[in-house]
Design an enzyme around this catalytic site. Structure first.
Site, PDB file in Angstrom:
ATOM      1  N   PRO A 170       0.788  -1.227   0.000  1.00  0.00           N
ATOM      2  CA  PRO A 170       0.000   0.000   0.000  1.00  0.00           C
ATOM      3  C   PRO A 170       0.826   1.285   0.000  1.00  0.00           C
ATOM      4  CG  PRO A 170      -0.106  -1.105   2.124  1.00  0.00           C
ATOM      5  CD  PRO A 170       0.547  -2.059   1.181  1.00  0.00           C
ATOM      6  N   ASN A 171       0.316   2.230  -0.745  1.00  0.00           N
ATOM      7  CA  ASN A 171       0.834   3.611  -0.834  1.00  0.00           C
ATOM      8  C   ASN A 171       2.125   3.734  -1.630  1.00  0.00           C
ATOM      9  OD1 ASN A 171      -1.250   4.897   0.741  1.00  0.00           O
ATOM     10  ND2 ASN A 171      -0.369   3.835   2.487  1.00  0.00           N
TER      11      ASN A 171
ATOM     12  N   ARG B 164       5.611  12.324  -3.077  1.00  0.00           N
ATOM     13  CA  ARG B 164       5.642  12.875  -1.713  1.00  0.00           C
ATOM     14  C   ARG B 164       6.740  12.189  -0.919  1.00  0.00           C
ATOM     15  NH1 ARG B 164      -0.459  12.120  -1.156  1.00  0.00           N
ATOM     16  NH2 ARG B 164      -1.117  13.473  -2.828  1.00  0.00           N
TER      17      ARG B 164
ATOM     18  N   TYR C  25      11.661   8.322   1.206  1.00  0.00           N
ATOM     19  CA  TYR C  25      11.535   7.228   0.248  1.00  0.00           C
ATOM     20  C   TYR C  25      12.244   7.456  -1.084  1.00  0.00           C
ATOM     21  CZ  TYR C  25       7.997   5.741   3.581  1.00  0.00           C
ATOM     22  OH  TYR C  25       7.364   5.355   4.725  1.00  0.00           O
TER      23      TYR C  25
ATOM     24  N   ASN D 209       7.955  -5.680  -1.133  1.00  0.00           N
ATOM     25  CA  ASN D 209       7.924  -4.577  -0.183  1.00  0.00           C
ATOM     26  C   ASN D 209       6.458  -4.466   0.208  1.00  0.00           C
ATOM     27  OD1 ASN D 209       7.876  -2.276   1.319  1.00  0.00           O
ATOM     28  ND2 ASN D 209       8.991  -0.998  -0.159  1.00  0.00           N
TER      29      ASN D 209
ATOM     30  N   ALA E 269       3.207  -0.885   4.718  1.00  0.00           N
ATOM     31  CA  ALA E 269       2.730  -0.920   6.111  1.00  0.00           C
ATOM     32  C   ALA E 269       2.199  -2.296   6.509  1.00  0.00           C
ATOM     33  CB  ALA E 269       1.662   0.143   6.320  1.00  0.00           C
TER      34      ALA E 269
ATOM     35  N   GLU F 263      12.334  -9.891   1.440  1.00  0.00           N
ATOM     36  CA  GLU F 263      11.614  -8.701   1.905  1.00  0.00           C
ATOM     37  C   GLU F 263      12.517  -7.485   1.724  1.00  0.00           C
ATOM     38  OE1 GLU F 263      10.739  -8.933   6.086  1.00  0.00           O
ATOM     39  OE2 GLU F 263      10.067  -6.850   6.180  1.00  0.00           O
TER      40      GLU F 263
ATOM     41  N   HIS G 130      12.828  -3.013   1.914  1.00  0.00           N
ATOM     42  CA  HIS G 130      12.278  -1.720   2.311  1.00  0.00           C
ATOM     43  C   HIS G 130      13.191  -0.612   1.816  1.00  0.00           C
ATOM     44  CE1 HIS G 130       9.245  -3.542   4.758  1.00  0.00           C
ATOM     45  NE2 HIS G 130      10.172  -4.370   5.207  1.00  0.00           N
TER      46      HIS G 130
ATOM     47  N   ARG H 109      13.442   3.914  12.402  1.00  0.00           N
ATOM     48  CA  ARG H 109      12.214   4.707  12.406  1.00  0.00           C
ATOM     49  C   ARG H 109      11.362   4.399  13.650  1.00  0.00           C
ATOM     50  NH1 ARG H 109       9.448   4.613   6.757  1.00  0.00           N
ATOM     51  NH2 ARG H 109       8.478   6.448   7.683  1.00  0.00           N
TER      52      ARG H 109
ATOM     53  N   ARG I 270       7.473   0.197  13.436  1.00  0.00           N
ATOM     54  CA  ARG I 270       8.002  -0.327  12.166  1.00  0.00           C
ATOM     55  C   ARG I 270       9.129  -1.345  12.391  1.00  0.00           C
ATOM     56  NH1 ARG I 270       5.729   3.276   8.280  1.00  0.00           N
ATOM     57  NH2 ARG I 270       5.455   5.344   9.183  1.00  0.00           N
TER      58      ARG I 270
HETATM   59  O1  CA2 Z   1      10.609   1.736   3.686  1.00  0.00           O
HETATM   60  C1  CA2 Z   1       9.747   1.071   3.106  1.00  0.00           C
HETATM   61  O2  CA2 Z   1       9.921   0.613   1.974  1.00  0.00           O
HETATM   62  C2  CA2 Z   1       8.386   0.853   3.770  1.00  0.00           C
HETATM   63  O3  CA2 Z   1       7.944  -0.469   3.434  1.00  0.00           O
HETATM   64  C3  CA2 Z   1       7.459   1.884   3.186  1.00  0.00           C
HETATM   65  C4  CA2 Z   1       6.072   1.870   3.825  1.00  0.00           C
HETATM   66  C5  CA2 Z   1       6.174   1.913   5.346  1.00  0.00           C
HETATM   67  O4  CA2 Z   1       4.886   1.769   5.924  1.00  0.00           O
HETATM   68  C6  CA2 Z   1       7.077   0.827   5.894  1.00  0.00           C
HETATM   69  O5  CA2 Z   1       7.172   0.968   7.296  1.00  0.00           O
HETATM   70  C7  CA2 Z   1       8.465   0.936   5.282  1.00  0.00           C
HETATM   71  C8  CA2 Z   1       5.259   3.076   3.377  1.00  0.00           C
HETATM   72  C9  CA2 Z   1       5.136   3.247   1.902  1.00  0.00           C
HETATM   73  C10 CA2 Z   1       4.454   4.557   1.650  1.00  0.00           C
HETATM   74  O6  CA2 Z   1       5.063   5.174   0.562  1.00  0.00           O
HETATM   75  C11 CA2 Z   1       4.824   6.507   0.368  1.00  0.00           C
HETATM   76  C12 CA2 Z   1       5.500   7.087  -0.658  1.00  0.00           C
HETATM   77  C13 CA2 Z   1       5.335   8.427  -0.906  1.00  0.00           C
HETATM   78  C14 CA2 Z   1       4.457   9.181  -0.126  1.00  0.00           C
HETATM   79  C15 CA2 Z   1       3.772   8.577   0.913  1.00  0.00           C
HETATM   80  C16 CA2 Z   1       3.953   7.228   1.158  1.00  0.00           C
END
Ligand code: CA2
Length: 152
Positions: A17-18, A25, A30, A81, A84, A105, A107, A114, A118
């Site tokens: 997700p996301n 953003r 990221y 990946n 969340a 896996e 990230h 963090r 997490r």
């Molecule tokens: O660091 C990673 O790759 C995560 O899997 C990214 C997830 C986060 O919940 C994990 O704890 C770590 C979040 C991905 C959200 O990606 C976004 C990208 C741009 C703007 C907002 C969110």
């Protein structure tokens, strides 16, 4: 004559997700690459490794579970990946354990630097390994490790 390195390998790349928001953003956490750019770089790395890459992003836990089930007989490994869902999803963990396909896996961020929530991954115990904190490079490192593991 075929040797082990000639075996065609197909890898399923799953983004949770996301991750479709990448590049738009939070570049400080990221990075600035879009998901399409990450997928393209994985395809290029796959060509070098002689591995075919299929990718899917979903914001729905069940769609990711379905994709893991459908990987059986089609793909030899999974690069994931889970976003969340990493920190919440027993369903994804059970799906990975259930299909018995080697899974790496990854990230983008270092999840251990963090927030406390997490730091725990439901995926890690059923993955062959985890790479966290190298931005888009985490995916490439994960793909290399997975292909080497499958060929060994
Ligand atoms: O660091 C990673 O790759 C995560 O899997 C990214 C997830 C986060 O919940 C994990 O704890 C770590 C979040 C991905 C959200 O990606 C976004 C990208 C741009 C703007 C907002 C969110």
């Amino acid at each position: 004559m075929l040797d082990l390195t000639d075996r065609p390998i197909s890898i399923l790349v799953l983004h949770g997700p996301n991750l479709n928001l990448l590049g738009q953003r939070e570049p400080g956490i990221y990075g600035s690459l879009t998901l399409a750019e990450i997928d393209r770089s994985l395809e290029q790395e796959g060509e070098k490794l002689q591995a075919k890459i299929s990718h899917l992003q979903s914001n729905y836990e069940g769609a990711l579970v379905d994709a893991i089930h459908q990987a059986v007989g089609k793909h030899q490994g999974i690069l994931i990946n889970a976003g969340a869902y990493t920190h919440t999803s027993v369903a994804l963990r059970d799906a990975i354990a259930g299909v018995n396909l080697p899974t790496v896996e990854v990230h983008l961020s270092n999840i251990y630097q963090r927030e406390e929530f997490r730091h725990h991954s439901y995926i890690a115990p059923v993955a062959i390994g985890q790479i966290s904190g190298f931005g888009a490079q985490s995916y490439l490192l994960g793909l290399q490790a997975l292909v080497h593991y499958i060929r060994k």
